[in-house]
Structure formats: structure tokens, C-alpha cells
Design a protein around this motif. Structure first.
Motif, short mmCIF file in Angstrom:
data_model
loop_
_atom_site.label_atom_id
_atom_site.label_comp_id
_atom_site.label_asym_id
_atom_site.label_seq_id
_atom_site.Cartn_x
_atom_site.Cartn_y
_atom_site.Cartn_z
N LEU A 28 0.93 -1.13 -0.06
CA LEU A 28 -0.03 0.08 -0.15
C LEU A 28 1.04 1.25 0.00
O LEU A 28 0.70 2.25 -0.65
N LEU A 29 1.70 1.32 0.84
CA LEU A 29 2.77 2.65 0.95
C LEU A 29 3.43 2.50 -0.24
O LEU A 29 3.95 3.65 -0.43
N LYS A 30 4.20 1.47 -0.70
CA LYS A 30 5.19 1.56 -1.63
C LYS A 30 4.58 1.77 -3.06
O LYS A 30 5.10 2.55 -3.99
N GLY A 35 -5.16 8.85 -5.94
CA GLY A 35 -5.33 9.90 -4.72
C GLY A 35 -3.93 10.73 -4.59
O GLY A 35 -3.81 11.33 -3.74
N THR A 36 -3.24 10.91 -5.88
CA THR A 36 -2.04 11.73 -6.06
C THR A 36 -2.33 12.96 -5.43
O THR A 36 -3.14 13.57 -5.71
N ASP A 37 -1.27 13.39 -4.24
CA ASP A 37 -1.29 14.75 -3.64
C ASP A 37 -0.65 15.79 -4.59
O ASP A 37 0.39 15.44 -5.05
N GLY A 123 -0.79 9.95 -1.91
CA GLY A 123 -1.74 9.51 -1.19
C GLY A 123 -1.65 9.49 0.26
O GLY A 123 -2.32 8.87 1.06
N GLN A 124 -0.45 10.33 0.56
CA GLN A 124 -0.11 10.38 2.28
C GLN A 124 -1.38 11.05 2.90
O GLN A 124 -1.64 10.39 4.10
N ASN A 125 -2.20 11.67 2.38
CA ASN A 125 -3.50 12.24 2.93
C ASN A 125 -4.43 11.43 3.41
O ASN A 125 -5.23 11.41 4.27
N TRP A 126 -4.57 10.05 2.89
CA TRP A 126 -5.52 9.08 3.17
C TRP A 126 -4.80 7.72 3.68
O TRP A 126 -5.36 7.14 4.54
N LEU A 131 -3.98 4.20 8.25
CA LEU A 131 -2.85 3.15 9.21
C LEU A 131 -3.22 3.80 10.74
O LEU A 131 -3.34 2.57 11.59
N HIS A 132 -3.90 4.83 11.02
CA HIS A 132 -3.93 5.20 12.31
C HIS A 132 -5.49 4.27 12.78
O HIS A 132 -5.68 3.73 13.77
N ALA A 133 -6.22 4.06 11.54
CA ALA A 133 -7.54 3.33 11.75
C ALA A 133 -7.42 1.84 12.12
O ALA A 133 -7.88 1.28 12.91
N VAL A 134 -6.41 1.38 11.44
CA VAL A 134 -5.69 0.04 11.56
C VAL A 134 -5.38 -0.37 13.00
O VAL A 134 -5.82 -1.06 13.76
N ALA A 135 -4.52 0.70 13.56
CA ALA A 135 -4.09 0.72 14.89
C ALA A 135 -5.21 0.81 15.82
O ALA A 135 -5.37 -0.03 16.75
N GLY A 136 -6.34 1.54 15.68
CA GLY A 136 -7.48 1.71 16.27
C GLY A 136 -8.27 0.44 16.47
O GLY A 136 -8.63 -0.14 17.43
N VAL A 137 -8.26 -0.49 15.34
CA VAL A 137 -8.96 -1.58 15.22
C VAL A 137 -8.07 -2.76 16.06
O VAL A 137 -8.73 -3.41 16.56
#
Length: 306
Positions: A28-30, A35-37, A123-126, A131-137
Motif C-alpha cells: 500500500l505504501l510503496k 489519490g496523488t497529492d 496518497g499520504q493524505n489518506w 494506518l491510524h484506523a488499523v491501529a485503532g481496530v
């Protein structure tokens, strides 16, 4: 994945999925670039960015493993206390949602205040919020577990004055420490990853967030972990104190009853040790490290240059 009895084994399935989750997060990150910023303007720092991507991928794998651990502990606790009351489910949901909101508030405030690194990847904006949502889950099974421990501790109908109750209280205390350590670990890894992204941003020739932000970030999450731990710890202490008073109430001191007073005091001391009563959470190194892990991660990140 199915257990020996043929039923679906959720904890095992979650843990088995951990390496695949890590690989998926790296991909995903690579390579996911939709959604290019418009202001991605990094001018180097490829190696540092790669370190951050690697670290985040490992973090996601560990988060999934810790979520699986939470499910395992939750199943063990359910086997010990298998008659959950319907009202407790709603209370558990409200508790989990409330803690997740507490965790999200610093992020929302930081975003509203413009506390974000310049974009170094598409896509850093999403991707960062995801990733924070994954940590929350990943925190959800641990929060459910801690709330259920609290519910067991405060429910008078579940307790008497038997040796089994002592063993149950010891189990609840051990489980609380493990769950708190896992909860703190999930958040600490997120804090370290934030520091690594800051380093990658600086290496890319951009202006990163101030170093102090990572420390404040870790401190705010430490406060949330501490509040959750003390919430459960105080319920366990109250339950242990009630057990102690029911079994070994200290007799009034007097000359005539000196022997009874001495015997009662000895019994209270021994029983307090079994119940792990009057342990100052600030002096309990294991609990203290678990609670402070997000802040420790932030400080180590700062001192280590990430």
C-alpha cells in the motif's frame, strides 16, 4: 481456520493473517498511488522513506498479532466467566467507542492545527489516517478485554469468599497487566512510526514537524493508556479489599484480645499478598512500563534521531 472441535478459531485466524497484513501495508505504501497529492515535492530521502515504510509494515504485523493475543485472552476470560449479562455488552461497546474517541481527539486537534508533515509519498493524505484506523481496530479486542475485566470485578453476584475467587482475582490482575502492555505497545509503535516519518520528511529536504510534537503525541496517548489502566486497576483493588474485609476483618485492638488481633493481622497480611492488594501502580515496574510505553517510545525516537 478451525479448531480441533471443528469450529472457526478467530484468534488463530487473526494471528495467521499477521504477515500478510504486513506485506499488504508495505505494498500500500510503496506502490498504491491513486489519490496523488498535488504537493508531493520530496527531493531525496529515499532510504529514510524506505525505513519508514519498512517500520510501518512491521508495526502492522505486530498490531495484528497483539489483536490476536487480545482475542486469545478474551476467550480464556470468557471460559472463566461464561454468563455475560446482556446489559454488559452495551456498556462494553460504549466504553470501547469512548476510548477510541479519546485516542482520536489528539489527532483531530493536531490536524486542525496544521500539525502534519509535508507530503513525501502519493496518497499520504489518506494512507496515514488509514494506518491510524488499523491501529485503532487492533486496540478493540484489548479494550473489550479490559472492560470485561472491569465488569467482572464490580459484579457482586460473581464473587464469594472461596479459594477459587482468589485465583480468579489473580487471573484478572495478570490479564490486566498483559492487556495494558499490549495496548501500550500498539500505541508506542504508532508513535515511533510518526518519528520515523518526521525523519524521512527532513531527509527529503522538506520542513518536518518540530521534534516536540512527537513527545506531545506520545504523552497524550500515555494519558489515555494510564486512564484505562487505572479504571480497571481501581475496580480490582476494590474487589480485593471487599474480599479481605469479608474474610479477615481486623478485630478491635485491646489487651484482652491481643492474641486475636495479632492472628487477624497476620491473616490479613498473608491474604493481602495473595490478592496483590495495596500495590502502588506507580511503583509496579511492569505496569508502569506498560502505561508509559507510548511516551517512552516518543523519547527514544527523539533521542535515536527518528
Amino acid at each position: 481456520m478451525r479448531s480441533a472441535g471443528g469450529r472457526f478459531d478467530a484468534p488463530a485466524a487473526v494471528m495467521v493473517s499477521a504477515p500478510f497484513a504486513g506485506l499488504a501495508s508495505f505494498a500500500l505504501l510503496k506502490w498504491v498511488n491513486f489519490g496523488t497529492d498535488p504537493d508531493v515535492n520530496a527531493r531525496g530521502g529515499t532510504a529514510e522513506l524506505g525505513i519508514w515504510q519498512y517500520l510501518v509494515s512491521i508495526n502492522v504485523m505486530i498490531w495484528v498479532l497483539l489483536a490476536g493475543l487480545g482475542l486469545v485472552l478474551l476467550r480464556q476470560l470468557t471460559a472463566e466467566v461464561d454468563d455475560w449479562k446482556p446489559a454488559s455488552r452495551g456498556e462494553t461497546v460504549r466504553f470501547v467507542v469512548f476510548v477510541l474517541i479519546l485516542t482520536a481527539v489528539p489527532l483531530v486537534i493536531g490536524g486542525a492545527a496544521g500539525m502534519k508533515n509535508p507530503y513525501t509519498i502519493e496518497g499520504q493524505n489518506w494512507k496515514i489516517p488509514l494506518l491510524h484506523a488499523v491501529a485503532g481496530v487492533a486496540n478493540v479486542p484489548l479494550l473489550v478485554l479490559l472492560k470485561r475485566i472491569h465488569l467482572v470485578a464490580v459484579d457482586d453476584e460473581r464473587w464469594s469468599t472461596t479459594a477459587r475467587d482468589i485465583a480468579r482475582l489473580q487471573l484478572l490482575r495478570r490479564t490486566t497487566r498483559i492487556a495494558t502492555a499490549a495496548l501500550g505497545g500498539v500505541i508506542a509503535l504508532a508513535v515511533v512510526a510518526t518519528g520515523a516519518l518526521r525523519q524521512a520528511t527532513a531527509a527529503a529536504g522538506l520542513t518536518p514537524l518540530p521534534e516536540g510534537f512527537v513527545v506531545v503525541y506520545g504523552a497524550s496517548f500515555t494519558a489515555v493508556v494510564a486512564a484505562v489502566y487505572l479504571y480497571v486497576f481501581s475496580a480490582l483493588e476494590t474487589r480485593g479489599s471487599r474480599f479481605l474485609e469479608a474474610v479477615a476483618a481486623l478485630p478491635d485492638p485491646s489487651v484482652e484480645r491481643a492474641a486475636a488481633f495479632t492472628a487477624g493481622r497476620s491473616l490479613r497480611t498473608e491474604l493481602s499478598q495473595e490478592l496483590e492488594l495495596n500495590r502502588d501502580p506507580r511503583k509496579d515496574l511492569q505496569s508502569l512500563l506498560a502505561v508509559l510505553s507510548p511516551l517512552i517510545g516518543a523519547l527514544l525516537t527523539k533521542l535515536g534521531g527518528l
